[in-house]
Design a protein around this motif. Structure first.
Motif, PDB file in Angstrom:
ATOM      1  N   PHE A   1       0.829  -1.200   0.000  1.00 34.08           N
ATOM      2  CA  PHE A   1       0.000   0.000   0.000  1.00 34.08           C
ATOM      3  C   PHE A   1       0.864   1.252   0.000  1.00 34.08           C
ATOM      4  O   PHE A   1       2.051   1.217   0.330  1.00 34.08           O
ATOM      5  CB  PHE A   1      -0.926   0.003   1.228  1.00 34.08           C
ATOM      6  N   ALA A   2       0.221   2.377  -0.326  1.00 36.55           N
ATOM      7  CA  ALA A   2       0.928   3.659  -0.348  1.00 36.55           C
ATOM      8  C   ALA A   2       1.358   4.067   1.058  1.00 36.55           C
ATOM      9  O   ALA A   2       0.738   3.682   2.056  1.00 36.55           O
ATOM     10  CB  ALA A   2       0.017   4.737  -0.951  1.00 36.55           C
TER      11      ALA A   2
ATOM     12  N   SER B   1      -1.108   5.409   4.317  1.00 35.43           N
ATOM     13  CA  SER B   1      -2.472   5.328   3.774  1.00 35.43           C
ATOM     14  C   SER B   1      -3.430   4.510   4.626  1.00 35.43           C
ATOM     15  O   SER B   1      -4.645   4.577   4.430  1.00 35.43           O
ATOM     16  CB  SER B   1      -2.435   4.730   2.362  1.00 35.43           C
TER      17      SER B   1
ATOM     18  N   GLU C   1       3.332   1.949   5.811  1.00 32.63           N
ATOM     19  CA  GLU C   1       2.006   2.055   5.201  1.00 32.63           C
ATOM     20  C   GLU C   1       0.950   2.633   6.134  1.00 32.63           C
ATOM     21  O   GLU C   1      -0.064   3.171   5.671  1.00 32.63           O
ATOM     22  CB  GLU C   1       1.562   0.669   4.716  1.00 32.63           C
TER      23      GLU C   1
END
Length: 376
Positions: A132-133, A136, A225
């Protein structure tokens, strides 16, 4: 993480995962407390959206249990304090060859809820890699997955015809057993009891180091993340303590003992058995705490150690039911290494586990370790 038996048939994980479901239910208080912390930390305004990920969701009825607990906890908090609920974005993660068809079908139940608004996604990939970013995620959950060690994935092309395609990509994996064992061709479980006892401390130390490397990597990735103050609730199959009797026991010993009998009886090739490594490790609570503190990205809010089975779910581990649950989990690994031997495996397991007390004594050494963490 490890792919389980697909589909919804009699031998599927979807039909044979009640032990894992029992552990998910035990995680409810920790997840509810994590949601309260997330909601309360925003003062008078909740975030406009909340992002929740379940890592190692597998398939079947258990795939939505943890995220459903979180969604209900958000709803309850908003009703109690008369807040406008946030939109909730759900990510369900597992290995690329997980039965995501079954998972996607089950997502309909999430989308039927009115508040909070739920957007559901599937995220194939290993949780020992970035998924994931940065910054986030609000909440990460994972149940009955982190005792699986990392593995190396390979993609290759086959020229065997498939439908109208001439070539297609085939995905395979190599079990990531400790390198010192694989390179030295040291059996993880010897059919000779004296040799097994002599080598066991070294073998378990190699597995412990592999787990430490993998779990440290997992924590580091999730720290990137998660948002500041983000929450993580995980459960791992492990051991009660670092005591000698507990430490000198593989969490996969009930399974490998059956394969050992099959090797001694000539049902499977002994050289195949000697080269078989189960990519699992069951840590103690002390090991988990030490690794988390050493990695440094998280504060431990709470750690709970449960018996592998309690009085209320002891019916889940009768020899017959346990055999089918273990088949649902381990059949892909066993068949990949030994070929089509599962029917004989089941017969051997029934013969051994029906002996009074053997299975109960083995499972008494196991524990569920549940941990609630806050990103530092």
């Amino acid at each position: 993480m490890e792919p389980m038996n697909h589909g919804e048939g009699d031998t599927s994980y979807a039909r044979n995962s009640s032990i894992q479901n029992a552990q998910q239910r035990r995680m409810r208080p920790l997840i509810e407390a994590a949601i309260i912390d997330l909601c309360a930390s925003t003062s008078t305004l909740l975030p406009r959206n909340m992002v929740i990920a379940d890592l190692g969701c597998s398939s079947g009825p258990n795939a939505l249990v943890l995220v459903s607990i979180a969604i209900k906890a958000i709803n309850s908090y908003c009703i109690q304090f008369q807040r406008k609920p946030p939109e909730v974005c759900i990510f369900l993660n597992d290995l690329p060859n997980n039965d995501f068809n079954t998972v996607v079908k089950s997502l309909v139940t999430l989308r039927k809820s009115n508040e909070p608004i739920v957007v559901a996604n599937v995220t194939p990939g290993s949780f020992y890699e970035r998924l994931f970013a940065s910054g986030s995620l609000h909440l990460v959950c994972s149940s009955s997955s982190l005792h699986w060690l990392s593995k190396v994935w390979h993609f290759h092309y086959s020229n065997r015809p498939f439908a109208s395609l001439v070539n297609y990509v085939v995905e395979t994996f190599i079990l990531q057993a400790p390198e010192i064992l694989r390179r030295g061709h040291i059996p993880a479980y010897n059919t000779d009891e004296h040799a097994r006892r002599e080598m066991l401390p070294m073998i378990l130390e190699a597995y412990a180091q592999q787990f430490k490397n993998d779990f440290t990597c997992f924590l580091n990735l999730r720290a990137k993340e998660l948002l500041p103050g983000g929450q993580m609730v995980i459960s791992i199959t492990g051991r009660h303590s670092n005591g000698i009797a507990s430490k000198l026991f593989h969490i996969w010993e009930p399974i490998v003992q059956i394969l050992s009998v099959m090797a001694l009886e000539g049902v499977i090739d002994k050289s195949k058995f000697d080269s078989f490594y189960m990519p699992m490790y069951g840590p103690s609570s002390e090991e988990i705490r030490e690794i988390i503190q050493e990695e440094g990205s998280f504060f431990i809010k709470e750690m709970v150690v449960h018996d592998y089975t309690s009085d209320e779910d002891s019916a889940l581990v009768t020899p017959n039911r346990f055999m089918h649950q273990m088949r649902a989990v381990f059949e892909p690994i066993i068949v990949q290494h030994f070929g089509e031997v599962m029917e004989e495996f089941m017969r051997t397991a029934e013969r051994r586990w029906s002996l009074d007390g053997i299975l109960r004594d083995q499972l008494a050494r196991l524990a569920w370790l549940s941990v609630s963490l806050t990103k530092a």
